[in-house]
Scaffold this motif. Structure first.
Motif, PDB file in Angstrom:
ATOM      1  N   MET A  22       8.705  14.802   2.877  1.00 28.05           N
ATOM      2  CA  MET A  22       8.482  13.795   1.842  1.00 28.05           C
ATOM      3  C   MET A  22       6.994  13.433   1.767  1.00 28.05           C
ATOM      4  SD  MET A  22      10.218  10.014   1.423  1.00 28.05           S
ATOM      5  CE  MET A  22      11.837  10.669   1.014  1.00 28.05           C
ATOM      6  N   GLU A  23       6.433  13.522   0.557  1.00 30.73           N
ATOM      7  CA  GLU A  23       5.010  13.238   0.360  1.00 30.73           C
ATOM      8  C   GLU A  23       4.788  12.540  -0.984  1.00 30.73           C
ATOM      9  OE1 GLU A  23       2.730  13.770   2.565  1.00 30.73           O
ATOM     10  OE2 GLU A  23       3.764  15.165   3.937  1.00 30.73           O
ATOM     11  N   LEU A  24       3.720  11.765  -1.057  1.00 27.69           N
ATOM     12  CA  LEU A  24       3.290  11.170  -2.320  1.00 27.69           C
ATOM     13  C   LEU A  24       2.757  12.270  -3.233  1.00 27.69           C
ATOM     14  CD1 LEU A  24       1.260   8.229  -0.776  1.00 27.69           C
ATOM     15  CD2 LEU A  24       3.372   7.954  -2.087  1.00 27.69           C
ATOM     16  N   ASN A  52       0.327  -1.819   9.260  1.00 30.51           N
ATOM     17  CA  ASN A  52       1.304  -1.163  10.131  1.00 30.51           C
ATOM     18  C   ASN A  52       2.138  -0.134   9.383  1.00 30.51           C
ATOM     19  OD1 ASN A  52       0.651  -2.573  12.523  1.00 30.51           O
ATOM     20  ND2 ASN A  52       1.806  -4.349  11.816  1.00 30.51           N
ATOM     21  N   TRP A  53       2.305  -0.358   8.093  1.00 26.81           N
ATOM     22  CA  TRP A  53       3.162   0.541   7.323  1.00 26.81           C
ATOM     23  C   TRP A  53       2.758   0.504   5.862  1.00 26.81           C
ATOM     24  CZ3 TRP A  53       6.009  -1.905   3.483  1.00 26.81           C
ATOM     25  CH2 TRP A  53       6.112  -3.304   3.591  1.00 26.81           C
ATOM     26  N   GLY A  54       3.125   1.570   5.176  1.00 24.75           N
ATOM     27  CA  GLY A  54       2.962   1.662   3.736  1.00 24.75           C
ATOM     28  C   GLY A  54       4.260   2.158   3.131  1.00 24.75           C
ATOM     29  N   LEU A  55       4.276   2.284   1.832  1.00 23.76           N
ATOM     30  CA  LEU A  55       5.503   2.668   1.134  1.00 23.76           C
ATOM     31  C   LEU A  55       6.038   4.012   1.612  1.00 23.76           C
ATOM     32  CD1 LEU A  55       7.385   1.808  -1.275  1.00 23.76           C
ATOM     33  CD2 LEU A  55       6.037   3.378  -2.653  1.00 23.76           C
ATOM     34  N   ILE A  56       5.153   5.007   1.794  1.00 23.73           N
ATOM     35  CA  ILE A  56       5.640   6.337   2.153  1.00 23.73           C
ATOM     36  C   ILE A  56       6.254   6.343   3.540  1.00 23.73           C
ATOM     37  CG2 ILE A  56       3.388   7.119   3.004  1.00 23.73           C
ATOM     38  CD1 ILE A  56       6.058   9.218   1.142  1.00 23.73           C
ATOM     39  N   GLU A  57       5.692   5.562   4.487  1.00 23.73           N
ATOM     40  CA  GLU A  57       6.260   5.512   5.835  1.00 23.73           C
ATOM     41  C   GLU A  57       7.653   4.892   5.828  1.00 23.73           C
ATOM     42  OE1 GLU A  57       1.888   5.861   6.348  1.00 23.73           O
ATOM     43  OE2 GLU A  57       3.082   4.409   5.243  1.00 23.73           O
ATOM     44  N   ALA A 108       0.837  -1.190   0.000  1.00 26.52           N
ATOM     45  CA  ALA A 108       0.000   0.000   0.000  1.00 26.52           C
ATOM     46  C   ALA A 108       0.878   1.248   0.000  1.00 26.52           C
ATOM     47  CB  ALA A 108      -0.909   0.008   1.222  1.00 26.52           C
ATOM     48  N   VAL A 109       0.388   2.329  -0.586  1.00 23.91           N
ATOM     49  CA  VAL A 109       1.180   3.558  -0.590  1.00 23.91           C
ATOM     50  C   VAL A 109       1.187   4.207   0.787  1.00 23.91           C
ATOM     51  CG1 VAL A 109       0.896   3.987  -3.054  1.00 23.91           C
ATOM     52  CG2 VAL A 109      -0.773   4.939  -1.450  1.00 23.91           C
ATOM     53  N   HIS A 110       0.118   3.954   1.595  1.00 26.89           N
ATOM     54  CA  HIS A 110      -0.008   4.503   2.947  1.00 26.89           C
ATOM     55  C   HIS A 110      -0.259   3.384   3.934  1.00 26.89           C
ATOM     56  CE1 HIS A 110       0.062   8.857   3.201  1.00 26.89           C
ATOM     57  NE2 HIS A 110      -0.695   8.974   2.122  1.00 26.89           N
TER      58      HIS A 110
END
Length: 318
Positions: free
Chosen positions: A139-141, A122-127, A114-116
């Motif tokens: 840093m943001e999508l 528990n986590w996504g790519l951005i985290e 997931a992206v978020h």
């Protein structure tokens, strides 16, 4: 700019750095520990206000806008605990970075990530990227792709870069091209699908999208790249970037995407899982944009993942 968010009502004044940003993206940055579904819910219920009025998640904020954020219950830790992320996944995501400089990066997102974080994740790519690049405080999508979709994802490291890239999106200046495998034969005369799409909220915070004349404009361009056994490999160029756009536009032509258990044929998908394709056959292959700082024209290609390449080989007509 902000008070401590969480226990009481918070009033946040939008600065020039965040002007032009969508309300949902603004809130997701401020409420990084909150589930995404919670953020959308408090906006939908009218608990978030902009200049004392009700707001939509898609509303663009302007310098000087005052955003009311209601009390929200947030987990104790600031970021997801990285000890819950397997070390091999951390290494994988680091290896997925296709391009990076001091202003932005492009990642070849794996399917299933997931992206978020949030909604039970528990986590996504951005985290994870924020943990890997702790000095990039903003840093943001820039945009999102579905959890099951793989391929190019653009991330900004600075608010000014994010704002400039969002302006390109609004002006339809991002070049987004996908590869997909559809079940059946794509209609020969269909190269452009121009069907409005409407999002319907689900209780779990997700979406279901349908073709609806009261929906938003959605335009996709399809081209058959290769005929496969029982399927077609197609390339798709998007003019608009609506939620689930390719999946619903393909379904409307009688050709659901292989591996799409939300809109597609689950029984057919079982057959292809046995051949090694256990996810949605949709890959964001190319992403083109103008670098906001250098003004260079960028075109990034995300290589196909091994399962996608393998299923094409398995289904290639002899």
């Amino acid at each position: 700019m902000t008070q401590k968010i969480g226990k009481g009502v918070t009033w946040v004044t939008v600065t020039e750095e965040d002007a032009g940003q969508r309300l949902d993206n603004f809130l997701l940055r401020l409420l990084r520990r909150a589930p995404k579904s919670l953020v959308y819910r408090i906006v939908r219920k009218g608990e978030v206000r902009v200049n004392k009025g009700r707001a939509q998640v898609s509303q663009r904020l302007q310098t000087g806008d005052v955003v009311r954020i209601p009390p929200v219950s947030l987990p104790e830790s600031e970021e997801p605990s990285m000890d819950k992320v397997p070390a091999d996944q951390l290494r994988l995501i680091e290896s997925c970075i296709l391009y990076e400089d001091k202003d932005l990066m492009v990642v070849n997102k794996p399917s299933g990530v997931a992206v978020h974080g949030g909604s039970g994740l528990n986590w996504g790519l951005i985290e994870v990227l924020r943990q890997l690049r702790p000095l990039a405080k903003r840093m943001e999508l820039v945009h999102r792709i579905d959890r099951d979709t793989s391929g190019c994802l653009l991330i900004a490291k600075k608010a000014s870069v994010l704002k400039a890239l969002h302006a390109q999106i609004r002006a339809d200046q991002l070049d987004k091209r996908y590869l997909a495998i559809v079940l059946g034969s794509w209609p020969k005369k269909v190269a452009k699908v121009d069907l409005p799409l409407k999002k319907h909220h689900l209780p779990d915070g997700g979406w279901h999208v349908t073709v609806d004349q009261s929906g938003k404009e959605a335009v996709s361009f399809f081209k058959v790249e290769q005929h496969l056994q029982g399927c077609d490999l197609i390339s798709v160029k998007l003019k608009t970037g609506r939620t689930h756009q390719i999946r619903v536009h393909a379904l409307a032509q009688g050709c659901p995407l292989l591996g799409d258990d939300k809109y597609g044929d689950r029984e057919e998908n079982k057959h292809y899982r046995k051949l090694g394709m256990k996810r949605l056959a949709l890959h964001a292959q190319f992403l083109g944009f103008t670098h906001p700082v250098t003004e260079e024209k960028m075109l990034i290609e995300a290589p196909l993942w091994s399962d996608f390449k393998r299923i094409i080989t398995e289904l290639t007509l002899i």
